[in-house]
Design a protein around this motif. Structure first.
Motif, short mmCIF file in Angstrom:
data_model
loop_
_atom_site.label_atom_id
_atom_site.label_comp_id
_atom_site.label_asym_id
_atom_site.label_seq_id
_atom_site.Cartn_x
_atom_site.Cartn_y
_atom_site.Cartn_z
N THR A 44 45.08 49.17 -10.77
CA THR A 44 44.84 47.81 -11.59
C THR A 44 45.59 46.73 -10.86
O THR A 44 46.69 46.95 -10.44
N VAL A 45 45.37 45.54 -11.37
CA VAL A 45 46.25 44.52 -11.29
C VAL A 45 47.19 44.47 -11.97
O VAL A 45 48.24 43.54 -11.66
N VAL A 53 50.56 45.91 -5.24
CA VAL A 53 50.22 44.76 -6.33
C VAL A 53 51.51 44.13 -6.55
O VAL A 53 51.52 43.21 -6.67
N LEU A 61 48.82 36.83 -8.31
CA LEU A 61 49.11 38.25 -9.55
C LEU A 61 48.94 37.55 -10.79
O LEU A 61 47.99 38.21 -11.46
N LEU A 64 45.20 36.71 -10.99
CA LEU A 64 44.32 37.87 -10.95
C LEU A 64 44.37 38.53 -12.34
O LEU A 64 43.30 38.94 -13.03
N ARG A 65 45.67 38.65 -12.87
CA ARG A 65 45.74 39.32 -14.06
C ARG A 65 44.97 38.55 -15.37
O ARG A 65 44.42 39.11 -16.32
N ALA A 68 41.23 39.24 -14.82
CA ALA A 68 40.86 40.71 -15.25
C ALA A 68 41.07 40.92 -16.83
O ALA A 68 40.06 41.73 -17.34
N VAL A 80 42.42 47.37 -7.69
CA VAL A 80 43.05 46.91 -6.32
C VAL A 80 42.66 47.87 -5.25
O VAL A 80 43.10 48.92 -5.38
N GLY A 83 46.05 45.09 -1.30
CA GLY A 83 46.95 43.96 -1.52
C GLY A 83 47.75 43.72 -0.59
O GLY A 83 47.51 43.53 0.47
N VAL A 125 44.10 39.68 -1.47
CA VAL A 125 43.80 40.98 -2.47
C VAL A 125 42.43 41.33 -2.27
O VAL A 125 41.51 40.46 -2.13
N ILE A 127 39.25 43.37 -3.97
CA ILE A 127 39.08 43.99 -5.55
C ILE A 127 37.74 44.47 -5.50
O ILE A 127 36.81 44.40 -4.65
#
Length: 181
Positions: A44-45, A53, A61, A64-65, A68, A80, A83, A125, A127
């Motif tokens: 995962t992120v 990552v 990042l 993305l977080r 997410a 991911v 990445g 990245v 996904i």
């Protein structure tokens, strides 16, 4: 009483499960491993121990977080698939694509050279699963996350200006991206 035998994989899985760990399979591409950017399935992120990552651009990042965490409220989990990648990993992917598509020109629709790849610089990245990419397609601009190529619905890059103005038009594929020239 007969003797029971279990394969090492079964034993390791049982021990890992007993300690609360989950085992993941790494897709090996030759000698390149996680240190070169290979990402274990289920990453995962939020998996900072995975270089693919951890070596992403911090702003990408962070976006993305944040996305997410919000997607999780809608029942969507981001994984991911790829990445950050080392130049060696990118070169190997390029060689594989040339073999698959028959020429460097055809491969350029899918894989950039190490010197041009946004993955090598940590600015891209990929996904998955498709539900996560679809969620990002619909909501990503609010986080500055934009799909860049029409032929790669999984590939996202950070475009901070998208938060206020929406994502820029997509290129048909990487071979149309001026950064790849």
């Amino acid at each position: 009483m007969g003797t029971l035998f279990a394969s090492p994989r079964v034993v390791v899985s049982a021990v890992a499960k007993a300690f609360g760990y989950r085992l993941v399979r790494i897709r090996h591409r030759g000698a390149l491993d996680e240190a070169h950017g290979a990402v274990p399935e289920g990453t995962t992120v939020f998996d900072d121990a995975v270089p693919g990552v951890a070596r992403l651009d911090p702003a990408l990042l962070g976006a993305l977080r944040e996305a997410a965490a919000d997607a999780a409220k809608d029942g969507v989990e981001f994984f991911v698939n790829s990445g950050w990648r080392s130049p060696e990993h990118q070169e190997q992917l390029l060689r594989e694509a040339i073999g698959k598509y028959g020429s460097a020109e055809a491969a350029a629709r899918w894989v950039a050279t190490p010197g041009r790849s946004a993955h090598v610089s940590g600015h891209a990245v990929d996904i998955g699963p498709p539900e996560a990419a679809a969620w990002l397609s619909e909501h990503g601009a609010a986080y500055g996350l934009c799909q860049i190529y029409r032929n790669e619905p999984w590939h996202y890059e950070l475009r901070p200006e998208a938060v206020h103005g929406g994502c820029p038009p997509m290129y048909a594929d990487p071979s149309q991206d001026p950064r790849m020239q």
